[in-house]
Each structure stands twice: as C-alpha cells, then as structure tokens.
Scaffold this motif. Structure first.
Motif, PDB file in Angstrom:
ATOM      1  N   PRO A  93       2.320  -0.427   3.611  1.00  6.30           N
ATOM      2  CA  PRO A  93       1.550  -0.965   4.514  1.00  6.30           C
ATOM      3  C   PRO A  93       0.272  -1.444   4.044  1.00  6.30           C
ATOM      4  O   PRO A  93      -0.327  -0.570   3.098  1.00  6.30           O
ATOM      5  CB  PRO A  93       1.187   0.005   5.696  1.00  6.30           C
ATOM      6  N   GLU A  94      -0.257  -2.754   4.323  1.00  5.62           N
ATOM      7  CA  GLU A  94      -1.646  -3.063   3.856  1.00  5.62           C
ATOM      8  C   GLU A  94      -2.558  -2.056   4.210  1.00  5.62           C
ATOM      9  O   GLU A  94      -2.733  -1.650   5.347  1.00  5.62           O
ATOM     10  CB  GLU A  94      -1.805  -4.532   4.065  1.00  5.62           C
ATOM     11  N   GLY A  95      -3.546  -1.805   3.503  1.00  4.04           N
ATOM     12  CA  GLY A  95      -4.639  -0.923   3.941  1.00  4.04           C
ATOM     13  C   GLY A  95      -4.487   0.434   3.226  1.00  4.04           C
ATOM     14  O   GLY A  95      -5.143   1.224   3.535  1.00  4.04           O
ATOM     15  N   SER A  96      -3.327   0.613   3.000  1.00  3.28           N
ATOM     16  CA  SER A  96      -2.899   1.941   2.478  1.00  3.28           C
ATOM     17  C   SER A  96      -3.741   2.520   1.293  1.00  3.28           C
ATOM     18  O   SER A  96      -4.340   1.502   0.655  1.00  3.28           O
ATOM     19  CB  SER A  96      -1.376   2.165   2.021  1.00  3.28           C
ATOM     20  N   VAL A  97      -3.966   3.765   1.013  1.00  2.00           N
ATOM     21  CA  VAL A  97      -4.933   4.308   0.005  1.00  2.00           C
ATOM     22  C   VAL A  97      -4.058   5.131  -1.038  1.00  2.00           C
ATOM     23  O   VAL A  97      -3.273   5.999  -0.657  1.00  2.00           O
ATOM     24  CB  VAL A  97      -6.086   5.208   0.366  1.00  2.00           C
TER      25      VAL A  97
END
Lengths: 254, 254, 254
Positions: free
Chosen positions: B56-60
């Motif tokens: 998912p976008e925003g994942s670290v």
C-alpha cells in the motif's frame, strides 16, 4: 498489547496456533520466533528473556519449548507486573517472570483443549497454550479453565558462569543466523576481567567494540546486543568456521 | 499503509523489531523476509526493489542488511513519492528510492535508541531502524530524532550487465527456495538477443516461456516474475544440481 | 475472519503476496506456512486439511503448491460451508473442501493480474491467487474477475492405505522440524490392528501413548496431533537418524 509466540515448532505448527487464537479472540498475534533449536529449553528461556521487555506492556507471551509434552509437567499461565507468560513448567519463562516480578500463577486445565477439539499428547501448543493465551487476552480467567497454582515452579538459571584461574566456563546459549556465537557471560563479568582477548582452545579472538575493529574474515569477540560476550567472524560465520555448538564453553583471557 | 520488514536477521531478531515497533505505534507490521543471504546487500536491494511497489502507498520499509553495523555508515530515513525507506546507507534502498523518486532524506540520530534502552554495536535493526520506522509512522519527525541529510547517499546498481561477442556477463542476485537462479539480466536485454538457448559452461538451457515447455527434470531458462532471466530445472533445483551461487555469471547464447 | 497463506514459497514470495493483499483490502493476513516441501502437493493438501478448521469461520485460505504454474491447470476459488479456498486445480484443497462441503466453485480470470501489473508464468501466487483472495474478502465476486466453474475439479486422496497380511502400506505425508515422521495412517485403522509395535525394515518401534513412555533417544510410534500414526525418537530426530523421506512407507505390526 499483543499475543507473542516463541517456540521451536517451525512455521506450520505456529500457524495453527495463530489460527486458533484468532478463532477465540480478535487480538493481534506476533511471531517472535518458531526457530528455537528443537527442545533446547535454555535457548528458549534466553530468547524469551531477551524479547519480552521490547513488547507493549500487557502482552501475553506463549513460550513453548516442551520436551516433556504429554508427560507430568504442568501447563502454566504466569501473571507478572507487566506481562503474561503461558508456558510449560520447565523453566522457560522463569528468568523473564522473576525479572518482571511474579504476581500470580495459574495452572491451565485440560478443559482448555475443547477449543482445538482434542487433547493430543504431542502438541499442547495448539491444545492448551494457544487457547489459554486467547482466554487471558479476553479476560476469561474462570475456574473452568484456570486453577490457582501455589507450588514451586521450575527454576532455570541463565547466567551461571564459573571463573577458575584465568579460565571462564560459561555456555553457548544461542547461535544466530550469521553464525555469531552468543554466550551467557555478561558484560559486567567481562568488564571485571578487562581482557585484551579471549582464547578458545588455540584460537585467539581480540576483544573489541565493533566488527570493524578487525579485518574482514578475522575472528573477534565483543559485547553483543544481548549484553553478553559473543564470538564472531567479521562478515563471516564463526560457528561454522570453528565448529561451535550449544553447550559448555571454556575460554581463557589475557 | 503498513511497516514492512526486509532483513537478513532470521526470525528472532525480526521478532524483537516487531515488538518494539508495536510498543511505539499501534501500526500493522508485515514481514517481507528475514531470510536474505547474510550480509548480501545486493540481494537485499534486489528483493526490496521487487517488493515495495506491491505494498500500500504510504508504507514504511525497514530494509536492513548491514555488514557495516557499528561503524561509520549512516542510518537513513528516505522519503520517496509514495513510500519511506529506513535503512543503513549502503545502497540497499537506492534502486527503490530512485525509481519511486526521492523527496527528502533524514539521518536517524542515536537518540532514537532510547526506545530499546541502549545502542548496541551489532543490532541497529532494534536500536535505530525499528523505532525510527515507528516514529515516522506516528508522524514524529522531530529534530530530536531526525536530521535533514544533504550529502550524497551510497549508490548501488542492480542491472549492470556487459555484452561481449556472444557472451553476456551479469550476476546471480537471488536463489529462491526452489533453486531457481535469478539473474539481473532484464527482459528487454534478453529480447534484443532473441535467443534460442543460453549456455552456461557446457550446459545448454533452452529459452522457453514456461516450465511445461520442457520435460520434468530438464534445465531451462525463462523470464521469471522479476522480469529478468532465470535458470531453472522443471520440478527440480537448478542451483543444487549445477552448483550455482551468488555472484558473477557468464552466459553465451545461440 | 482472516486471509491465511499456506505455500511452498519461502518468506520473500509470501511477503509480496501479503503486501498485495493489503493493497487491495484492509484485512488481516496470517502466514500458516511458507515452508512446504517444494512442489509437494500431497504435503500441502495434508497441512491445509490440518489447518483450516482451527481458523475463524469465513476465513479465506490461499493454498499454493503449484508445479503446474504457467501451464493449463485452472486457478480456482472454492466456496465451502464455512471457508474459502483459493488455489490451483491440482487437488491441494480437495480434501478440505470436500470435508467442509463445497457450495460453489469459481475460476479466477487472468484479469485479476492487473493488480500486480503483469501475469508472469512462474508466480501466480502474486499475480492471481493473492489478489483473488483479497477481492473475495472485499465481496468483489464480479464477472470481471470470476467465472462460475462447473467442471470436475482434481481429486486427491489423503488417507489411501493398503493392508496385506501383517503389512500396512501408507505414506509419509509430512516430516516436521523435530524429525517426526507423520504418516497418513489414521487412528481408527491403527486401533483396529491393536498393535504392540510397528516394524520398519528391521527397526522395531513400540506403539505408545506419549514420548515419555520410552527412554530418551529411543524410537517409538504413537498417534500424533494429526490423529495419524507418527514415528519419533524421544528428544531426537527420527527422520535424520533412520534416513526417512516423503513417499511410500511399509510397516509390519505385532
């Protein structure tokens, strides 16, 4: 707070435990490890002791290395100041529970096995410990499943070390994936010796602060992340290169 | 968005990282892998590059293969267009960060180690990278823990390949659990050669579209799921059968 | 209810599947195992059959051991009374689906691969099965991605056993991390024989109720946690000591 699993089961048996926990409780389950050396209770106790404090307070640890499964050893749930430890009574949780402070101990009753549907003689991780942890998480500490336990529990000493002349006798308690050989010789004991090097048989390993203090491929020893003495090869595998295994370890120092 | 871990640590060290992250942030943590070949930064970079876009976008991402731990290499947090990469400055996140587009780079300060309670010289996964990822997830990018970093970061080239006559020199960047030998030779380069087969030493491997194009037990090569050339044995283990390892690989083609 | 993964992929490929599932659905993903013996569909079917009932009802299992990947075998999603099974049509989910009761079967269309961005010929775990499971979890069973499937599905028999004289011929279906050799010979069949011991070649293994019934280091057999006959060494490794492998197994009894 989560339910954290630490076993020698490998991933499939651990996976079944996760399923059953989630069937009982909408909790979060975290695998710490399922790769403890089979039936090595000392390694399990050492890694549990070096895990629990890094987890959220209130977490429930399921620590199962259980060579006595199916026999007479008890299945326990130990409440401590900040955590719970669900485990066989073989010492695996003893160092952790003592350090955090024991509040109350329960025996897990066989009735807990109704969640898995049977009580096998080989897999109490599934039939007792996993469902017990979920019941604790849900606050279901009823007499149907848990009995107050007032007997002595099994003790296990992690940091037993003997010094004789200029020889120190400790134990290899863990060998990690890099082949680093982790001992139970604590930093404060090493400091007292103010060593320049440790000697294993005829192998000299300089005592350094970090891997980069020796050349690539060279052996060394240092205080590792467990705050105990570790033997390593920089960017190499000490255990494989020098054929080290779990158990007693004699080192001289200079 | 989740925190995703990709390391060479094995499951116990990875498990401690998960605990500490959850102690700081009620986030979801996903293990990508803790089985990277010990200290193989290139393999780590290749697998990170072939993981991040599926999350998912925003994942670290916490990407730690760190032979320089305890030394002078910096600990970085790299913000890109859609992700974060928390990693040692040894190139492991370079191909991913460049592809996604670097927005800003921070140095992780030693102060972050107050969450684990100490800064070891061997396990910055626990003492720096895990807590830094949790702080980022919580939006706590304060100057107490993070410094803007304006120097060059370490570069690492994944897809360096040389062609000389009818020989192509690339690298084995990953060997999976099936013994498939994954190279860094990209589909577009292979297409240009329009090969019938690749030849490794005296071994001929037909270039096919799918495993079923050869008989069970036979060697083959194809464009695999990384969009690069792979050497395989149908329902067998190429790496074991032909004793392949990481590193340079010379192939001829016909 | 969760999405549960059971594959022979190892952790990296499994990690990518988790990322992609989470990109499509804010669901919980649980690794059962990614360590099935490569391409051993029978072992996969056996472990899936011995996993699913321990998970919350409504859970979606992704069971992928897939030697036919890239070929003509279909990709299926099987709805049963209480679960879903997403898998190649090679029998891996057959025993589980039959036991729980098949409600409806869908074929997964190639269009599902738009979530990973491509349809490789080697990794349908990522390109078909993972996104299909997430779509099911989200209730997106549209004709864009799923077709009703009315053909026969592949059968796989787990508990095929033959008795001839005083010899029983079954199969080794799983060897666990302890070296316990798990067979497909069910408790009810063993009970009928009322054996004192089983004999493997010239090795006699007493049939007991629990490990503690023999001395440490001694071989034994018992009904294990799968409710089938298992061969073990108390606190030891049967498979390694006696060189057992997957496949046919002939035992005599007394």
């Amino acid at each position: 707070m989560v339910i954290a699993l630490l076993t020698d089961f490998g991933d499939y048996y651990g996976g079944v435990m996760k399923g059953l926990i989630r069937k009982i409780s909408r909790t979060e389950v975290v695998d710490v490890t399922h790769s403890i050396t089979p039936q090595n209770v000392l390694e399990g106790a050492f890694l549990l002791y070096n895990s629990y404090r890094f987890f959220p307070e209130g977490s429930v640890f399921v620590g199962v290395v259980d060579p006595g499964v199916g026999g007479r050893r008890k299945a326990l749930a130990i409440e401590t100041e900040n955590y719970w430890f669900v485990c066989p009574d073989n010492g695996i949780a003893y160092p952790s529970a003592i350090e955090d402070g024991i509040v109350r101990i329960y025996e897990i009753k066989e009735e807990v096995s109704r969640f898995s549907g049977s009580l096998s003689s080989t897999f109490h991780g599934r039939d007792l410990f996993a469902p017990a942890s979920a019941l604790i998480k849900e606050g279901r500490l009823s007499a149907e499943y848990f009995l107050p336990y007032n007997d002595e529990i099994e003790k296990l000493e992690l940091f037993d070390v003997k010094i004789k002349g200029n020889e120190i006798c400790g134990k290899v308690v863990y060998i990690d994936r890099f082949g680093n050989v982790v001992t139970n010789i604590r930093e404060e004991i090493v400091s007292d010796l103010s060593p320049e090097k440790f000697i294993l048989g005829s192998l000299e390993t300089p005592f350094v602060r970090k891997y980069e203090d020796v050349d690539v491929g060279e052996p060394l020893c240092l205080i590792g992340s467990f705050n105990t003495l570790e033997l390593s090869v920089r960017n190499g595998n000490f255990a494989r290169k020098f054929n080290l295994m779990h158990g007693d370890l004699r080192l001289r120092w200079k």
